[in-house]
Scaffold this motif. Structure first.
Motif, PDB file in Angstrom:
ATOM      1  N   LYS A 127      30.309  44.632  36.920  1.00  0.00           N
ATOM      2  CA  LYS A 127      31.310  44.939  38.223  1.00  0.00           C
ATOM      3  C   LYS A 127      31.738  46.222  37.889  1.00  0.00           C
ATOM      4  O   LYS A 127      32.000  46.814  39.091  1.00  0.00           O
ATOM      5  N   THR A 141      29.722  46.043  45.924  1.00  0.00           N
ATOM      6  CA  THR A 141      28.635  45.534  46.659  1.00  0.00           C
ATOM      7  C   THR A 141      28.161  44.118  46.290  1.00  0.00           C
ATOM      8  O   THR A 141      27.561  43.469  47.103  1.00  0.00           O
ATOM      9  N   LEU A 142      28.524  43.483  45.229  1.00  0.00           N
ATOM     10  CA  LEU A 142      28.248  42.261  45.045  1.00  0.00           C
ATOM     11  C   LEU A 142      29.732  41.287  44.698  1.00  0.00           C
ATOM     12  O   LEU A 142      30.595  42.001  44.183  1.00  0.00           O
ATOM     13  N   SER A 143      29.516  40.174  45.221  1.00  0.00           N
ATOM     14  CA  SER A 143      30.850  39.293  44.985  1.00  0.00           C
ATOM     15  C   SER A 143      30.755  39.001  43.518  1.00  0.00           C
ATOM     16  O   SER A 143      29.941  38.876  42.881  1.00  0.00           O
ATOM     17  N   ASP A 144      32.275  38.421  43.185  1.00  0.00           N
ATOM     18  CA  ASP A 144      32.174  38.019  41.681  1.00  0.00           C
ATOM     19  C   ASP A 144      31.457  37.033  41.513  1.00  0.00           C
ATOM     20  O   ASP A 144      30.774  36.705  40.189  1.00  0.00           O
ATOM     21  N   ASP A 146      28.271  36.207  42.667  1.00  0.00           N
ATOM     22  CA  ASP A 146      26.988  36.798  42.393  1.00  0.00           C
ATOM     23  C   ASP A 146      26.959  37.387  40.913  1.00  0.00           C
ATOM     24  O   ASP A 146      25.870  37.253  40.317  1.00  0.00           O
TER      25      ASP A 146
END
Ligand code: HEC
Length: 180
Positions: A127, A141-144, A146
């Motif tokens: 993260k 760029t990525l959700s938690d 993911d």
């Protein structure tokens, strides 16, 4: 009182000298700016001591809210293929040319994995990224969810169910072809 004033002046002088020396070192190119030599001891200490403290503080209350189901693990495998294999390699642990050129090497996770690390620590690293290295932050760029899927896959990489392992083996090698 006079002695104290002298002490303060001495401190100010020493500080100014240190700042001057640091500035001189930067200006004369003594602080490494290239990526093709190994980091020196001060750089390694700076990067690692503060990383460990930041992770210990930042990841202690984190817990993976997702089930380690095959569906979530397969999603983690695919996210890894799209975002990570370029630097960390696929199941064959071969590295791309860009990854071979980092001054702090990105581990080939299939060989030199993080199964022993808590998922919360891996979540934090993915993260937030790792300063002074090529490890990017994926928080924007990525959700938690993911990132947790990635962390649960990395934790179980060496003992995947056959159908998850089959997806993992399908991720194309990151090795760079000798010439196009
Ligand atoms: C542009 C290159 C690059 C990309 C893309 C990248 N990483 Fe990294 N990663 C690195 C480097 C370099 C390090 C080594 C940092 C260090 O030694 O402190 C690293 C370190 C790590 C570590 C810590 C390894 C250890 O032994 O403690 C983990 C976990 C990790 N990356 C996961 C990922 C995941 C998951 C992704 C994809 C979402 C990813 N990385 C994408 C370059 C990259």
């Amino acid at each position: 009182m006079r002695g104290f004033g002298g002490f303060v002046n001495g401190c100010i002088f020493a500080l100014a000298l240190l700042i001057g020396l640091a500035f001189g070192a930067v200006q004369s190119g003594l602080v490494p700016a290239n990526a093709d030599s190994k980091p020196n001891r001060i750089e390694r200490w700076l990067a690692h001591a503060s990383l460990e403290a930041a992770i210990a503080r930042g990841s202690k209350d984190l817990q993976n809210p997702l089930q380690a189901s095959d569906d979530n693990l397969i999603a983690g495998v695919h996210l890894y293929g799209a975002n990570c294999a370029v630097c960390h390699g696929a199941a064959d642990a071969k590295q791309s040319n860009p990854a071979k050129g980092f001054y702090i090497r990105s581990p080939a996770l299939a060989k030199d994995g993080v199964e022993d690390d808590p998922e919360s620590e891996t979540f934090w690293k993915v993260k937030h990224g790792i300063r002074y290295t090529a490890m990017p932050s994926f928080g924007a760029t990525l959700s938690d969810a993911d990132i947790w899927k990635l962390a649960m896959f990395l934790k179980r990489m060496d003992k995947l169910d056959p159908q998850v392992d089959a997806e993992w083996k399908k991720i194309p090698s990151a090795a760079t072809a000798a010439s196009p």
